[in-house]
Write a protein that holds these residues in place. Structure first.
Motif, PDB file in Angstrom:
ATOM      1  N   PRO A 157       2.269  -6.265   1.958  1.00  0.00           N
ATOM      2  CA  PRO A 157       2.156  -5.099   2.292  1.00  0.00           C
ATOM      3  C   PRO A 157       0.910  -5.185   2.991  1.00  0.00           C
ATOM      4  O   PRO A 157      -0.007  -5.573   2.571  1.00  0.00           O
ATOM      5  CB  PRO A 157       2.380  -4.029   1.279  1.00  0.00           C
ATOM      6  CG  PRO A 157       1.737  -4.925   0.224  1.00  0.00           C
ATOM      7  CD  PRO A 157       2.486  -6.336   0.290  1.00  0.00           C
ATOM      8  N   PRO A 158       0.764  -4.034   4.003  1.00  0.00           N
ATOM      9  CA  PRO A 158      -0.876  -3.725   4.690  1.00  0.00           C
ATOM     10  C   PRO A 158      -1.802  -3.406   3.693  1.00  0.00           C
ATOM     11  O   PRO A 158      -1.392  -2.748   2.546  1.00  0.00           O
ATOM     12  CB  PRO A 158      -0.461  -2.786   5.753  1.00  0.00           C
ATOM     13  CG  PRO A 158       1.000  -2.739   5.904  1.00  0.00           C
ATOM     14  CD  PRO A 158       1.664  -3.058   4.517  1.00  0.00           C
ATOM     15  N   GLY A 159      -2.979  -4.000   3.932  1.00  0.00           N
ATOM     16  CA  GLY A 159      -4.029  -3.533   3.164  1.00  0.00           C
ATOM     17  C   GLY A 159      -5.075  -2.572   3.788  1.00  0.00           C
ATOM     18  O   GLY A 159      -5.201  -2.873   4.719  1.00  0.00           O
ATOM     19  N   LEU A 160      -5.599  -1.601   3.099  1.00  0.00           N
ATOM     20  CA  LEU A 160      -6.001  -0.430   3.608  1.00  0.00           C
ATOM     21  C   LEU A 160      -7.454  -0.208   3.077  1.00  0.00           C
ATOM     22  O   LEU A 160      -7.620  -0.218   1.747  1.00  0.00           O
ATOM     23  CB  LEU A 160      -5.424   1.035   3.772  1.00  0.00           C
ATOM     24  CG  LEU A 160      -4.059   1.001   4.414  1.00  0.00           C
ATOM     25  CD1 LEU A 160      -3.136   0.360   3.629  1.00  0.00           C
ATOM     26  CD2 LEU A 160      -3.994   2.335   4.876  1.00  0.00           C
ATOM     27  N   GLY A 165       8.693  -3.234   7.053  1.00  0.00           N
ATOM     28  CA  GLY A 165       9.061  -2.150   6.153  1.00  0.00           C
ATOM     29  C   GLY A 165       8.114  -2.071   4.948  1.00  0.00           C
ATOM     30  O   GLY A 165       8.276  -1.095   4.214  1.00  0.00           O
ATOM     31  N   HIS A 166       7.039  -2.952   4.804  1.00  0.00           N
ATOM     32  CA  HIS A 166       6.286  -2.959   3.754  1.00  0.00           C
ATOM     33  C   HIS A 166       5.308  -1.700   3.889  1.00  0.00           C
ATOM     34  O   HIS A 166       4.958  -1.503   5.121  1.00  0.00           O
ATOM     35  CB  HIS A 166       5.577  -4.168   3.520  1.00  0.00           C
ATOM     36  CG  HIS A 166       6.386  -5.251   3.307  1.00  0.00           C
ATOM     37  ND1 HIS A 166       6.280  -6.475   4.027  1.00  0.00           N
ATOM     38  CD2 HIS A 166       7.373  -5.553   2.426  1.00  0.00           C
ATOM     39  CE1 HIS A 166       7.042  -7.309   3.691  1.00  0.00           C
ATOM     40  NE2 HIS A 166       7.704  -6.877   2.705  1.00  0.00           N
ATOM     41  N   THR A 167       5.040  -0.821   2.895  1.00  0.00           N
ATOM     42  CA  THR A 167       3.942  -0.077   3.170  1.00  0.00           C
ATOM     43  C   THR A 167       2.918  -0.074   2.208  1.00  0.00           C
ATOM     44  O   THR A 167       2.755  -0.862   1.222  1.00  0.00           O
ATOM     45  CB  THR A 167       4.565   1.308   2.942  1.00  0.00           C
ATOM     46  OG1 THR A 167       4.774   1.541   1.629  1.00  0.00           O
ATOM     47  CG2 THR A 167       5.719   1.666   3.722  1.00  0.00           C
ATOM     48  N   GLY A 168       1.635   0.274   2.630  1.00  0.00           N
ATOM     49  CA  GLY A 168       0.354  -0.014   1.909  1.00  0.00           C
ATOM     50  C   GLY A 168      -0.290   1.496   1.939  1.00  0.00           C
ATOM     51  O   GLY A 168      -0.134   2.212   2.955  1.00  0.00           O
ATOM     52  N   GLN A 169      -1.031   2.123   1.230  1.00  0.00           N
ATOM     53  CA  GLN A 169      -1.600   3.247   0.993  1.00  0.00           C
ATOM     54  C   GLN A 169      -3.103   3.225   0.755  1.00  0.00           C
ATOM     55  O   GLN A 169      -3.518   2.305  -0.045  1.00  0.00           O
ATOM     56  CB  GLN A 169      -0.798   4.225  -0.017  1.00  0.00           C
ATOM     57  CG  GLN A 169       0.293   4.664   0.548  1.00  0.00           C
ATOM     58  CD  GLN A 169       0.824   6.001  -0.448  1.00  0.00           C
ATOM     59  OE1 GLN A 169       1.965   5.982  -0.357  1.00  0.00           O
ATOM     60  NE2 GLN A 169       0.462   6.419  -1.119  1.00  0.00           N
ATOM     61  N   LEU A 170      -3.994   4.217   1.071  1.00  0.00           N
ATOM     62  CA  LEU A 170      -5.204   4.549   0.817  1.00  0.00           C
ATOM     63  C   LEU A 170      -5.225   5.916   0.506  1.00  0.00           C
ATOM     64  O   LEU A 170      -4.703   6.911   1.233  1.00  0.00           O
ATOM     65  CB  LEU A 170      -6.208   4.210   2.087  1.00  0.00           C
ATOM     66  CG  LEU A 170      -7.610   4.521   1.726  1.00  0.00           C
ATOM     67  CD1 LEU A 170      -8.347   3.751   0.798  1.00  0.00           C
ATOM     68  CD2 LEU A 170      -8.442   4.611   2.941  1.00  0.00           C
ATOM     69  N   GLY A 171      -5.410   6.047  -0.955  1.00  0.00           N
ATOM     70  CA  GLY A 171      -5.371   7.486  -1.372  1.00  0.00           C
ATOM     71  C   GLY A 171      -3.568   7.552  -1.670  1.00  0.00           C
ATOM     72  O   GLY A 171      -2.944   7.036  -1.377  1.00  0.00           O
TER      73      GLY A 171
END
Length: 169
Positions: A62-65, A146-152
């Motif tokens: 997934p993306p890294g933020l 469709g992978h998701t990454g989150q910050l907070g």
């Protein structure tokens, strides 16, 4: 029919090359742009399967933020704030969305972030959005698989605060 057959053969050849070059997005886009006749459908299906497998390999994470070290989550009274988020992915980031609300107020609003550099995305939080109050926010980034990454998160948002000047407010 001859020219259509040649066009379909060209699409297949280009999609095969995209698979060989490990560029699944280009290959899948080529296949999506064409409706094969029934006699070619099995080849298209097999190639689509191979391209999707390549995509799973090259886009496993997934993306890294994260926020740039220099960014402080503070804004000046009656001024907009530009949020910058560094977003990286093992393949490619498709989109990023900022979710924000004035602290403890109702629902989060969603704003798209714009890519400003290779791995930097930004959004402007206007005075109308922050209302000179503390703002809770989180960012979600999605890649092409469709992978998701989150910050907070909604439960643990980051907080953007108004900067206090030397004269109080």
């Amino acid at each position: 029919a001859e020219s259509n057959g040649a066009r379909l053969a060209g699409v297949l050849a280009q999609a095969e090359q995209a698979a060989a070059e490990r560029d699944p997005d280009r290959g899948l886009e080529l296949l999506r742009s064409t409706s094969p006749p029934p006699w070619l459908a099995p080849r298209f299906r097999e190639l689509r399967g191979r391209l999707e497998a390549v995509l799973r390999e090259v886009d496993a994470e997934p993306p890294g933020l994260d926020l740039p070290a220099t960014l402080k989550l503070e804004y000046n009274k009656n001024k907009p704030f530009v949020l910058v988020v560094r977003i990286t992915d093992d393949h490619a980031v498709k989109e990023a969305t900022l979710h924000l609300r004035v602290k403890d107020a109702g629902e989060f609003k969603a704003l798209p972030l714009r890519r400003t550099q290779a791995s930097e995305w930004s959004a402007e939080i206007t005075t109308a959005l922050h209302e000179n109050k503390a703002v809770e926010l989180y960012v979600v980034a999605t890649d092409h698989s469709g992978h998701t990454g989150q910050l907070g998160s909604p439960q643990q948002p980051l907080v953007l605060k108004k900067k206090w000047g030397i004269f109080g407010r």
